[in-house]
Design a protein around this motif. Structure first.
Motif, PDB file in Angstrom:
ATOM      1  N   ARG A 244      -9.831 102.611  20.683  1.00 42.45           N
ATOM      2  CA  ARG A 244      -8.840 103.492  20.046  1.00 42.45           C
ATOM      3  C   ARG A 244      -8.899 104.866  20.710  1.00 42.45           C
ATOM      4  O   ARG A 244      -9.969 105.469  20.786  1.00 42.45           O
ATOM      5  N   ILE A 245      -7.763 105.335  21.194  1.00 46.81           N
ATOM      6  CA  ILE A 245      -7.703 106.654  21.829  1.00 46.81           C
ATOM      7  C   ILE A 245      -6.779 107.513  20.976  1.00 46.81           C
ATOM      8  O   ILE A 245      -5.555 107.431  21.106  1.00 46.81           O
ATOM      9  N   VAL A 246      -7.364 108.300  20.090  1.00 48.81           N
ATOM     10  CA  VAL A 246      -6.539 109.121  19.189  1.00 48.81           C
ATOM     11  C   VAL A 246      -7.101 110.529  19.110  1.00 48.81           C
ATOM     12  O   VAL A 246      -8.271 110.760  19.419  1.00 48.81           O
ATOM     13  N   GLY A 247      -6.266 111.460  18.687  1.00 48.23           N
ATOM     14  CA  GLY A 247      -6.715 112.828  18.504  1.00 48.23           C
ATOM     15  C   GLY A 247      -7.666 112.932  17.322  1.00 48.23           C
ATOM     16  O   GLY A 247      -7.801 111.997  16.535  1.00 48.23           O
ATOM     17  N   GLY A 248      -8.353 114.070  17.235  1.00 51.00           N
ATOM     18  CA  GLY A 248      -9.237 114.310  16.085  1.00 51.00           C
ATOM     19  C   GLY A 248     -10.600 113.662  16.254  1.00 51.00           C
ATOM     20  O   GLY A 248     -11.455 113.805  15.393  1.00 51.00           O
ATOM     21  N   GLU A 249     -10.795 112.904  17.333  1.00 53.56           N
ATOM     22  CA  GLU A 249     -12.101 112.298  17.596  1.00 53.56           C
ATOM     23  C   GLU A 249     -12.561 112.781  18.964  1.00 53.56           C
ATOM     24  O   GLU A 249     -11.731 113.127  19.809  1.00 53.56           O
ATOM     25  N   ALA A 250     -13.869 112.771  19.186  1.00 53.56           N
ATOM     26  CA  ALA A 250     -14.395 113.315  20.444  1.00 53.56           C
ATOM     27  C   ALA A 250     -13.876 112.527  21.646  1.00 53.56           C
ATOM     28  O   ALA A 250     -14.067 111.316  21.718  1.00 53.56           O
ATOM     29  N   ASP A 251     -13.224 113.233  22.587  1.00 49.10           N
ATOM     30  CA  ASP A 251     -12.706 112.510  23.748  1.00 49.10           C
ATOM     31  C   ASP A 251     -13.833 112.027  24.662  1.00 49.10           C
ATOM     32  O   ASP A 251     -13.682 111.054  25.387  1.00 49.10           O
TER      33      ASP A 251
END
Ligand SMILES: Nc1ncnc2c1ncn2[C@@H]1O[C@H](COP(=O)(O)OP(=O)(O)OP(=O)(O)O)[C@@H](O)[C@H]1O
Length: 668
Positions: A244-251
């Motif tokens: 899952r590649i989503v905002g709000g989580e550490a890239d």
């Protein structure tokens, strides 16, 4: 070149049996009844069957290309000659002694093959025939039945065969109709049938407009993969992986996952994915993403909205451009519950335009359209899920809404069906979602309900992502009658069969959002209740009219409200509302003071300089609040709305009987 010569050329890729032992790898003992088959590599048909592992391995030591057959039918004659009936599996995966290990890279030259049994029946006797009839891989079919999905839902039945046939598919079907599996299963099917590896880039990219929806899709994929592995272990635990590649989580974490375990499927919100693709072309999974064989847009109308001139500049627009610029064959799927609603929601030119807009913006020419949005014959509104019962309550003002909200929550907790005739829409075991348009109201309602001892959770965009997922998990596990107060981040992607009531405390700005919000109840054709609180003296009246016509709803019924109950519920609502205001003001004050203290510390001002008047104000506020809490508790206990008391709660004899039963029956 003859068969044997060609197979012998694979010799160096096969390890002798002794070597395996030296490496310390455990080779699990073959299961009883396992047979071992040597394959003709040219024709991919079984050439010879060995009864024991020793015979098989001795052949293998001589360098024959070999494949293992698990759980075969008895006797060589039963070995099917058709390759389609075998499932290929990474040999190392089969050998791995630790099931929790991540998949290792496939070695060429040795693969395990499973003989697929004829249609299976699970322990409850369910056949997977209906799934197989769609053309899905038998291991997928068996896994789906094991998950409790006896047969495909309509959108799956109609859309999956088209995607399996290689077509681009646009699917429009109501909320909770099973669209996720409709686009996920063909991807898993291709991975299984063709043994696709993710080493050279992802096989599929799935775009979702919200983080919650992306998380939901990821959890569906991982549930299917787990079920398939448990029913057909030979496919391997990691036959299809996702990330899952989503905002709000550490890239950093996301990049590490992409590099270390290249996923078959990437599920992404466009913003974060566009950022990473543009900055990290060194990561293979990102560089190769535009070449993925499947591109899926869930909630496509939301993802691909915006004016024609602005679209190319959006995150999705830039990503689509990359995909378009990448040569190679790909299949595009686009799904939504509101794709055909158009601005007014009617099946008019605008609705058709919405589909042509999608077609113009996506890299496709001919598209197969699967549209089930006109089929919701049983619902009160054509564009809502079939099991939903749409109602309204007329309120005299915005302030009046809290009393009605409380009324629904209390009656929901203790009565069957809120006094509605004709079918179970909600039960005391169900949970309630309340949608609001602002963070301030979200906080206000949550605080007021909490003060009334109602289990309440919150979801809004400003929360840290971890807290958002945490709140959802807690709500899903909460008892019946619990309430989630949320803004529109919860309108799409929450799939919780325990939700049976949705309350629109504030009306949304479009019929589409109303449909998505309402769709949190009535999943998979279950029944659900939708209540719109309409302030008839404000803008709500016209806004609700537009929404109703957008939904192609019949005349919306008013929810029957027991007028004998309302005065006491309203009193509680007013008191709780007042108290919530004070408590929130106090916490805002506290935040302000913390900020002030920090600023003073930074400026090297003495802590003792804090205004004496502030301390006095604080003490006064504390004592007033304490008094208000005590008074609320007193009224709450006097009115006996919590816990259940049939006499004070309802004048409806049937509801009273139900309540009496509930209060005497042991709690679940
Ligand atoms: N074949 C099936 N049989 C029974 N239940 C199913 C089947 N397929 C999916 N479901 C269930 O239906 C529910 C809704 O599915 P899903 O979330 O895919 O709907 P959706 O159409 O994507 O909804 P939304 O538009 O709200 O996102 C889920 O709880 C899912 O487990």
């Amino acid at each position: 070149m003859g068969q044997r010569q060609k197979v012998k050329a694979q010799k160096r890729l096969s390890k002798p049996i002794e070597k395996r032992e030296k490496t310390g790898k455990k080779k699990p003992a073959p299961k009883a009844g396992t047979q071992f088959v040597e394959f003709n590599e040219a024709s991919w048909r079984p050439a010879e069957v060995f009864a024991t592992a020793e015979d098989f391995m001795s052949c293998n030591e001589e360098g024959l290309m070999s494949f293992e057959v698990l759980n075969p039918a008895d006797g060589a004659a039963d070995v099917p000659a058709d390759l389609d009936q075998y499932t290929f599996m990474d040999g190392d995966e089969f050998e791995a002694s630790d099931d929790e290990q991540r998949p290792k890279k496939a070695k060429k030259g040795k693969q395990a093959v499973q003989l697929e049994p004829s249609p299976v029946a699970d322990s409850h006797g369910q056949s997977d025939e209906a799934w197989r009839a769609l053309g899905l891989h038998p291991a997928l079919a068996a896994g789906l039945v094991a998950m409790g999905f006896e047969k495909p839902l309509e959108v799956q039945r109609q859309a999956i065969p088209h995607t399996l046939a290689g077509k681009h598919v646009f699917g429009a079907a109501s909320t909770g109709s099973g669209k996720t599996l409709a686009f996920v299963l063909p991807v898993l099917d291709a991975i299984l049938k063709q043994g696709l590896s993710a080493d050279k880039g992802p096989i599929a990219t799935v775009f979702a407009p919200s983080r919650e929806l992306a998380a939901q899709i990821e959890s569906v994929i991982s549930s299917v993969v787990t079920a398939v592995h448990s029913t057909t272990p030979s496919v391997g635990r990691y036959f299809a992986t996702s990330c899952r590649i989503v905002g709000g989580e550490a890239d950093v974490k996301q990049l590490r996952a992409l590099t270390k375990y290249p996923p078959h499927i990437i599920i992404a919100t466009p913003g974060r994915l566009a950022d990473l693709i543009e900055t990290r072309s060194d990561v293979t999974a990102l560089a190769m993403l535009p070449a993925a064989r499947f591109v899926v847009f869930d909630e496509a109308d939301k993802l691909l909205s915006g004016s024609a001139s602005a679209f190319p500049e959006t995150d999705v627009g830039r990503l689509v451009e990359r995909v378009q610029a990448c040569p190679g064959h790909r299949q595009v799927s686009a799904f939504s519950a509101t794709m055909t609603m158009g601005a007014t929601g009617r099946r008019n030119k605008k609705a058709k335009d919405a589909v042509s807009t999608l077609r113009a913006r996506l890299p496709v020419r001919t598209v197969t359209m699967v549209d089930l949005t006109g089929d919701a014959r049983t619902s009160d509104a054509a564009q809502l899920a079939p099991g939903l019962h749409l109602t309204k309550i007329k309120c005299a003002s915005d302030a009046d809404k809290l009393g009605y909200l409380l009324y629904i929550v209390y009656r929901h907790r203790v009565c069957d069906n809120l006094g509605l005739a004709g079918g179970e829409y909600c039960t005391p075991d169900g949970r309630i979602v309340v949608f609001v348009n602002s963070l301030a109201t979200c906080n206000h309602l949550a605080t007021a309900l909490k003060e009334l001892s109602i289990p309440v959770y919150q979801l809004y965009g400003d929360m840290a992502q971890k807290a958002r997922y945490g709140a959802l998990e807690k709500f899903k596990a909460a008892p019946g009658g619990s309430v989630l107060v949320a803004v529109d981040v919860a309108a799409r992607g929450i799939d919780d069969p325990g939700i049976d009531t949705v309350i629109h405390y504030h009306l949304p700005d479009s019929a589409e959002t109303f449909a998505h919000r309402s769709g949190r109840a009535g999943r998979a054709h279950a029944k659900g209740l939708v209540v719109a609180l309409v302030n008839i003296n404000g803008n709500d009246r016209t806004e609700f009219g537009t929404i109703v016509s957008g939904l192609r709803a019949k005349a919306v019924k008013e929810l029957d409200v027991d007028s004998m109950l309302m005065p006491s519920v309203r009193q509680l609502g007013d008191m709780a509302s007042e108290l919530a205001k004070r408590l929130l003001a106090k916490s805002a004050d506290g935040r302000g003071r913390r900020f002030e203290r920090k600023a003073k510390a930074a400026l090297d001002v003495d802590e003792a300089d804090i205004d004496e008047a502030t301390a006095v104000r604080e003490a006064r506020l504390d004592s007033t609040n304490r008094a208000a809490v005590i008074e609320l508790r007193r009224v709450l206990s006097k009115t006996k709305l919590r816990p259940v008391n049939a006499k004070t709660l309802t004048s409806n004899p049937a509801a009273r009987r139900a309540l009496k039963q509930m209060t005497t029956a042991p709690t679940k």
